[in-house]
Enzyme design. Structure first.
Site, PDB file in Angstrom:
ATOM      1  N   TYR A   1      -2.228  -1.494  10.481  1.00 40.29           N
ATOM      2  CA  TYR A   1      -1.794  -0.778   9.813  1.00 40.29           C
ATOM      3  C   TYR A   1      -0.931  -0.719   8.683  1.00 40.29           C
ATOM      4  CZ  TYR A   1      -3.824  -1.765   4.230  1.00 40.29           C
ATOM      5  OH  TYR A   1      -3.261  -1.310   2.929  1.00 40.29           O
TER       6      TYR A   1
ATOM      7  N   SER B   1       1.057  -1.191   0.348  1.00 45.21           N
ATOM      8  CA  SER B   1      -0.030   0.368   0.223  1.00 45.21           C
ATOM      9  C   SER B   1       0.698   1.211   0.219  1.00 45.21           C
ATOM     10  CB  SER B   1      -0.519   0.322   1.416  1.00 45.21           C
ATOM     11  OG  SER B   1      -1.598   1.322   1.908  1.00 45.21           O
TER      12      SER B   1
HETATM   13  N1  LIG Z   1      -8.557  -1.797  -0.743  1.00 45.72           N
HETATM   14  C1  LIG Z   1      -7.597  -0.014  -0.553  1.00 45.72           C
HETATM   15  O1  LIG Z   1      -7.489   0.714  -0.290  1.00 45.72           O
HETATM   16  C2  LIG Z   1      -6.293  -0.817  -0.756  1.00 45.72           C
HETATM   17  C3  LIG Z   1      -5.237   0.087  -0.880  1.00 45.72           C
HETATM   18  C4  LIG Z   1      -3.970  -0.744  -0.895  1.00 45.72           C
HETATM   19  C5  LIG Z   1      -3.528  -1.975  -0.490  1.00 45.72           C
HETATM   20  N2  LIG Z   1      -4.991  -2.553  -0.269  1.00 45.72           N
HETATM   21  C6  LIG Z   1      -4.515  -3.331  -0.382  1.00 45.72           C
HETATM   22  O2  LIG Z   1      -4.876  -4.788  -0.929  1.00 45.72           O
HETATM   23  C7  LIG Z   1      -5.317  -6.097  -0.967  1.00 45.72           C
HETATM   24  C8  LIG Z   1      -6.668  -6.928  -1.124  1.00 45.72           C
HETATM   25  O3  LIG Z   1      -7.356  -6.071  -0.043  1.00 45.72           O
HETATM   26  P1  LIG Z   1      -8.682  -5.747  -1.018  1.00 45.72           P
HETATM   27  O4  LIG Z   1      -8.885  -4.041  -0.880  1.00 45.72           O
HETATM   28  O5  LIG Z   1      -8.874  -6.074  -1.966  1.00 45.72           O
HETATM   29  O6  LIG Z   1     -10.115  -5.401   0.215  1.00 45.72           O
HETATM   30  P2  LIG Z   1     -10.899  -6.888   0.738  1.00 45.72           P
HETATM   31  O7  LIG Z   1     -11.725  -6.791  -0.806  1.00 45.72           O
HETATM   32  O8  LIG Z   1     -11.793  -6.991   2.066  1.00 45.72           O
HETATM   33  O9  LIG Z   1     -10.537  -8.595   0.321  1.00 45.72           O
HETATM   34  C9  LIG Z   1      -9.696  -8.900   0.811  1.00 45.72           C
HETATM   35  C10 LIG Z   1      -9.268 -10.734   0.684  1.00 45.72           C
HETATM   36  O10 LIG Z   1      -8.321 -10.672   2.032  1.00 45.72           O
HETATM   37  C11 LIG Z   1      -8.809 -12.098   2.008  1.00 45.72           C
HETATM   38  N3  LIG Z   1      -7.993 -12.261   3.430  1.00 45.72           N
HETATM   39  C12 LIG Z   1      -8.282 -11.604   5.237  1.00 45.72           C
HETATM   40  N4  LIG Z   1      -7.786 -11.668   5.659  1.00 45.72           N
HETATM   41  C13 LIG Z   1      -7.376 -12.676   5.973  1.00 45.72           C
HETATM   42  C14 LIG Z   1      -6.965 -13.977   6.334  1.00 45.72           C
HETATM   43  N5  LIG Z   1      -6.321 -14.116   7.157  1.00 45.72           N
HETATM   44  N6  LIG Z   1      -6.966 -16.120   5.572  1.00 45.72           N
HETATM   45  C15 LIG Z   1      -7.319 -15.294   4.388  1.00 45.72           C
HETATM   46  N7  LIG Z   1      -7.831 -14.220   3.814  1.00 45.72           N
HETATM   47  C16 LIG Z   1      -8.011 -13.534   3.785  1.00 45.72           C
HETATM   48  C17 LIG Z   1     -10.480 -12.124   2.293  1.00 45.72           C
HETATM   49  O11 LIG Z   1     -11.167 -13.643   1.714  1.00 45.72           O
HETATM   50  P3  LIG Z   1     -11.883 -14.163   2.813  1.00 45.72           P
HETATM   51  O12 LIG Z   1     -12.665 -12.712   4.050  1.00 45.72           O
HETATM   52  O13 LIG Z   1     -12.147 -15.464   2.622  1.00 45.72           O
HETATM   53  O14 LIG Z   1     -10.782 -15.210   4.137  1.00 45.72           O
HETATM   54  C18 LIG Z   1     -10.266 -10.990   0.718  1.00 45.72           C
HETATM   55  O15 LIG Z   1      -9.959 -11.955   0.290  1.00 45.72           O
HETATM   56  C19 LIG Z   1      -5.064  -6.314   0.932  1.00 45.72           C
HETATM   57  O16 LIG Z   1      -3.701  -6.890   1.058  1.00 45.72           O
HETATM   58  C20 LIG Z   1      -4.976  -4.811   1.369  1.00 45.72           C
HETATM   59  O17 LIG Z   1      -4.790  -4.333   2.824  1.00 45.72           O
HETATM   60  C21 LIG Z   1      -5.633  -2.543  -0.718  1.00 45.72           C
END
Ligand SMILES: NC(=O)c1ccc[n+]([C@@H]2O[C@H](COP(=O)([O-])OP(=O)(O)OC[C@H]3O[C@@H](n4cnc5c(N)ncnc54)[C@H](OP(=O)(O)O)[C@@H]3O)[C@@H](O)[C@H]2O)c1
Length: 255
Positions: free
Chosen positions: A152, A139
């Site tokens: 985070y 991020s």
């Molecule tokens: N959205 C943003 O603004 C943003 C910005 C920068 C970086 N990111 C990064 O992008 C990545 C994906 O996030 P997203 O934004 O797509 O969020 P999201 O829609 O909430 O997806 C998060 C994913 O992580 C999985 N997950 C969470 N905890 C887990 C665990 N203990 N074991 C296995 N799977 C787990 C969830 O799957 P289940 O619920 O099925 O377990 C889900 O598929 C993350 O690393 C996040 O930090 C996001």
């Protein structure tokens, strides 16, 4: 980009950025392993991938549990006999600052850092055999600390250093390791952290107004960079932390 006969593991493939990456890799003919805890959502992603003719392997696993992480590697190798690409995408955030925040620290660090560390370690012998690569989803907050998201920000800073250390360690064995560092992306991440739909939308529209390009990055935009780094086109790129944020990290912070 063509990933024909390439075996790609994506953690957190049940939602957001991970689910979008899965569909893009499927379009590029990859053999996919979709990992997450929510089997219904994993099946939805798998169905979207099947539109492109390939049947992904679903593995229900919690990135906080060592046995589950071992299962990801064991089942992938049993089914596909190799690993070419590991996308460490699964992650959570929690809206907590330092005061009283040790539980958030433990949960976030376990999911966002310890999980990818262990999975990368266990997958590495297989990645060395294929001269494969790892893409960690970090991020911009790794370099742009925010109060209320202390754990985070710390976790993503740690993940970036992990990327560079792993790139240095495994480069001589032919394995590349990179990060993609997105700015804010409209996914379920803040809702999973407790924000209601309305507050989440207000947050994103406020953010959009302050970003130089006046928009936020989409999951598709992030997935494009992930596929590039995972592909042979990026054969000289390792240890990089690739920001994609519509200019969010250069905007001035208002006092
Ligand atoms: N959205 C943003 O603004 C943003 C910005 C920068 C970086 N990111 C990064 O992008 C990545 C994906 O996030 P997203 O934004 O797509 O969020 P999201 O829609 O909430 O997806 C998060 C994913 O992580 C999985 N997950 C969470 N905890 C887990 C665990 N203990 N074991 C296995 N799977 C787990 C969830 O799957 P289940 O619920 O099925 O377990 C889900 O598929 C993350 O690393 C996040 O930090 C996001």
């Amino acid at each position: 980009m063509d990933f024909k006969n390439k075996v790609v593991i994506i953690t957190g493939a049940s939602s957001g950025i991970g689910a979008t990456c899965a569909v893009k890799f499927a379009k590029a003919s990859a053999k996919l392993v979709l990992v997450g805890r929510n089997v219904d959502n994993l099946s939805k992603t798998a169905n979207s991938c099947r539109n492109f003719g390939l049947r992904p392997l679903i593995i229900v696993a919690d990135m906080c549990k060592e046995d589950d992480i071992k299962k990801i590697v064991d089942e992938t190798v049993k089914y596909f006999e190799k690993i070419d690409v590991l996308v460490n995408n699964a992650g959570i955030t929690m809206m907590r600052d330092i005061e009283g925040g040790i539980e958030a620290y433990d949960r976030v660090m376990r999911t966002n850092v310890r999980g990818p560390f262990l999975l990368t370690d266990l997958a590495m012998p297989h990645l060395i055999k294929t001269k494969g690569n790892v893409v960690n989803i970090s991020s911009i907050l790794a370099h742009r600390p925010m109060a209320k998201m202390t754990a985070y920000c710390m976790s993503k800073a740690a993940l970036d250093v992990f990327t560079k250390c792993a790139a240095a360690e495994f480069g001589p064995k032919g394995v590349r390791v990179n990060s993609v560092n997105p700015g804010p992306v409209r996914t379920d991440i803040f809702k999973a952290a407790g924000l209601d739909e309305e507050t989440n939308e207000m947050l994103f529209s406020t953010i959009e107004k302050g970003i130089p390009l006046r928009k936020v990055v989409s999951s598709e935009d992030v997935a494009e960079v992930v596929l590039f780094l995972a592909s042979d086109k990026a054969c000289c790129v390792t240890g990089s932390c690739y920001e994609i944020d519509c200019g969010a990290s250069i905007q001035q912070i208002k006092a």
